[in-house]
Enzyme design. Structure first.
Site, PDB file in Angstrom:
ATOM      1  N   HIS A   5     -11.506 -18.199 -44.347  1.00 19.31           N
ATOM      2  CA  HIS A   5     -11.624 -17.530 -43.050  1.00 19.31           C
ATOM      3  C   HIS A   5     -11.330 -16.034 -43.087  1.00 19.31           C
ATOM      4  CE1 HIS A   5     -10.587 -21.801 -42.465  1.00 19.31           C
ATOM      5  NE2 HIS A   5     -11.572 -21.737 -41.601  1.00 19.31           N
ATOM      6  N   GLY A  21      -4.470 -12.042 -29.898  1.00 25.37           N
ATOM      7  CA  GLY A  21      -5.420 -13.149 -29.894  1.00 25.37           C
ATOM      8  C   GLY A  21      -6.854 -12.663 -30.044  1.00 25.37           C
ATOM      9  N   ARG A  25      -9.027  -6.531 -29.497  1.00 27.02           N
ATOM     10  CA  ARG A  25      -7.715  -5.892 -29.335  1.00 27.02           C
ATOM     11  C   ARG A  25      -7.194  -5.408 -30.690  1.00 27.02           C
ATOM     12  NH1 ARG A  25      -5.599  -4.757 -24.150  1.00 27.02           N
ATOM     13  NH2 ARG A  25      -6.012  -6.511 -22.805  1.00 27.02           N
ATOM     14  N   ARG A  44     -16.413 -14.600 -38.961  1.00 22.59           N
ATOM     15  CA  ARG A  44     -16.470 -15.100 -37.570  1.00 22.59           C
ATOM     16  C   ARG A  44     -16.071 -14.038 -36.550  1.00 22.59           C
ATOM     17  NH1 ARG A  44     -15.637 -21.120 -36.819  1.00 22.59           N
ATOM     18  NH2 ARG A  44     -16.209 -21.971 -38.825  1.00 22.59           N
ATOM     19  N   ARG A  88       3.013 -11.772 -33.380  1.00 21.45           N
ATOM     20  CA  ARG A  88       1.970 -12.025 -32.366  1.00 21.45           C
ATOM     21  C   ARG A  88       2.208 -11.115 -31.173  1.00 21.45           C
ATOM     22  NH1 ARG A  88      -1.087 -14.400 -28.484  1.00 21.45           N
ATOM     23  NH2 ARG A  88      -0.121 -15.675 -26.864  1.00 21.45           N
ATOM     24  N   GLY A  90       0.694 -10.947 -27.531  1.00 24.98           N
ATOM     25  CA  GLY A  90      -0.243 -11.648 -26.662  1.00 24.98           C
ATOM     26  C   GLY A  90       0.156 -11.603 -25.211  1.00 24.98           C
ATOM     27  N   SER A  91      -0.453 -12.504 -24.451  1.00 30.99           N
ATOM     28  CA  SER A  91      -0.137 -12.574 -23.026  1.00 30.99           C
ATOM     29  C   SER A  91       0.293 -13.996 -22.681  1.00 30.99           C
ATOM     30  CB  SER A  91      -1.359 -12.169 -22.190  1.00 30.99           C
ATOM     31  OG  SER A  91      -2.408 -13.074 -22.445  1.00 30.99           O
ATOM     32  N   GLU A 180       2.124 -20.169 -23.005  1.00 25.00           N
ATOM     33  CA  GLU A 180       1.087 -19.489 -23.791  1.00 25.00           C
ATOM     34  C   GLU A 180       0.530 -20.520 -24.765  1.00 25.00           C
ATOM     35  OE1 GLU A 180       1.813 -18.008 -27.432  1.00 25.00           O
ATOM     36  OE2 GLU A 180       2.802 -19.946 -27.208  1.00 25.00           O
ATOM     37  N   SER A 204       0.799 -11.763 -17.975  1.00 22.01           N
ATOM     38  CA  SER A 204      -0.495 -11.351 -17.405  1.00 22.01           C
ATOM     39  C   SER A 204      -0.799 -12.097 -16.116  1.00 22.01           C
ATOM     40  CB  SER A 204      -1.618 -11.604 -18.405  1.00 22.01           C
ATOM     41  OG  SER A 204      -1.702 -12.984 -18.689  1.00 22.01           O
ATOM     42  N   ASP A 205      -0.173 -13.270 -15.927  1.00 17.57           N
ATOM     43  CA  ASP A 205      -0.406 -14.007 -14.681  1.00 17.57           C
ATOM     44  C   ASP A 205       0.834 -14.823 -14.329  1.00 17.57           C
ATOM     45  OD1 ASP A 205      -1.956 -15.355 -17.106  1.00 17.57           O
ATOM     46  OD2 ASP A 205      -1.186 -16.974 -15.866  1.00 17.57           O
ATOM     47  N   ARG A 218      -3.170  -4.494 -17.051  1.00 18.76           N
ATOM     48  CA  ARG A 218      -3.173  -5.274 -18.302  1.00 18.76           C
ATOM     49  C   ARG A 218      -3.130  -4.337 -19.499  1.00 18.76           C
ATOM     50  NH1 ARG A 218      -5.211 -10.968 -18.163  1.00 18.76           N
ATOM     51  NH2 ARG A 218      -5.194 -11.366 -20.393  1.00 18.76           N
TER      52      ARG A 218
HETATM   53  N1  ADE Z   1      -1.981 -16.899 -21.565  1.00 23.81           N
HETATM   54  C1  ADE Z   1      -1.969 -16.065 -20.502  1.00 23.81           C
HETATM   55  N2  ADE Z   1      -1.830 -16.766 -19.370  1.00 23.81           N
HETATM   56  C2  ADE Z   1      -1.765 -18.070 -19.726  1.00 23.81           C
HETATM   57  C3  ADE Z   1      -1.622 -19.262 -19.015  1.00 23.81           C
HETATM   58  N3  ADE Z   1      -1.545 -19.250 -17.686  1.00 23.81           N
HETATM   59  N4  ADE Z   1      -1.612 -20.426 -19.693  1.00 23.81           N
HETATM   60  C4  ADE Z   1      -1.704 -20.417 -21.039  1.00 23.81           C
HETATM   61  N5  ADE Z   1      -1.835 -19.329 -21.767  1.00 23.81           N
HETATM   62  C5  ADE Z   1      -1.861 -18.160 -21.125  1.00 23.81           C
END
Ligand code: ADE
Length: 235
Positions: A5, A21, A25, A44, A88, A90-91, A180, A204-205, A218
């Site tokens: 990979h 991820g 980015r 990929r 890592r 990430g969000s 996550e 992020s949420d 973001r």
């Molecule tokens: N990454 C960002 N928001 C997420 C969520 N609500 N669930 C899983 N992974 C996430």
């Protein structure tokens, strides 16, 4: 020699690899933050780059979505390309009211509904924890930058669209900050192959309120987290 990979040559990766991820980015980080970065793999379209930051050699590579994906890339980076530290970036979705959008979470530990770490531990529970030194450096770097961070447990789920609605409330009651999809897998790979790992997440949420960051917020929050990650990477 390449892996299934990753198409890089031996020595192409630095010992420290930042892993978002999204492979785009990875390209963004390399263009915005690294000096003299060059592409080292694109199998990929999972892009990887190596350059320098404050004079230290550093790589950045996407890891995709979910535990199987990050496990493949993390394993090949450590086993074949000599990576020793994987971070890592990430969000996540916040599970608790005391966790706010734009917070950065330092993932001290990760529970999971994935079976990978039980497979590693012959059916038993495995403590998927961050490297302590990296954790401490991340907290110190964030404090220096006046960036609010939360340090605590997260939950790594195989399902983004989870059918068990009670699960989030139960996890939140038990102090888990956010959900996550990769960190428990990353910490398991690090333990299996003797590497060091850390997960940094921007919120992020919000699972409880449904709020989410605008694309501009973001980006700003992501940049702030990358600055902390880079401080850790070169410290
Ligand atoms: N990454 C960002 N928001 C997420 C969520 N609500 N669930 C899983 N992974 C996430």
């Amino acid at each position: 020699m390449a892996t299934p990979h990753i198409s890089a040559s031996p020595g192409d990766f630095a010992e420290v690899v930042l892993m978002p991820g999204d492979p785009l980015r990875a390209r963004y980080i390399s263009e915005r933050f690294l000096e003299g970065a060059r592409a080292v793999t694109s199998v990929r379209n999972m892009l990887g780059f190596t350059g320098t930051f404050r004079g230290k050699r550093l790589s950045v590579m996407g890891h995709g979505m979910g535990v199987p994906s990050i496990s493949i890339y993390a394993t090949e980076l450590v086993q074949t390309y000599g990576a020793r530290v994987l971070i890592r970036v990430g969000s996540c979705g916040a599970l608790r009211t005391d966790v706010k959008l734009r917070d950065v979470i330092v993932a001290l530990a990760a529970g999971t509904d994935s079976n990978v770490n039980r497979m590693r531990a012959m059916g038993h529970d495995f403590p998927a924890v961050a490297d302590f030194t990296l954790t401490r450096r991340a907290v110190e770097a964030a404090e220096k930058r006046n960036k609010p961070v939360r340090v605590g447990s997260v939950f790594t789920s195989d399902l983004f669209y989870h059918p068990q609605e009670q699960l989030n409330a139960t996890l939140a009651r038990m102090g888990i900050l956010a959900v996550e999809m990769e960190i428990a897998g990353l910490y398991g790979v690090a333990a299996q192959f003797g590497a060091r790992a850390l997960g940094l997440l921007t919120v992020s949420d919000h699972i409880l309120t449904g709020e989410h960051l605008s694309p501009e917020d973001r980006q700003t929050t992501f940049d702030e987290m990358i600055e902390v990650a880079l401080d850790v990477a070169v410290s």
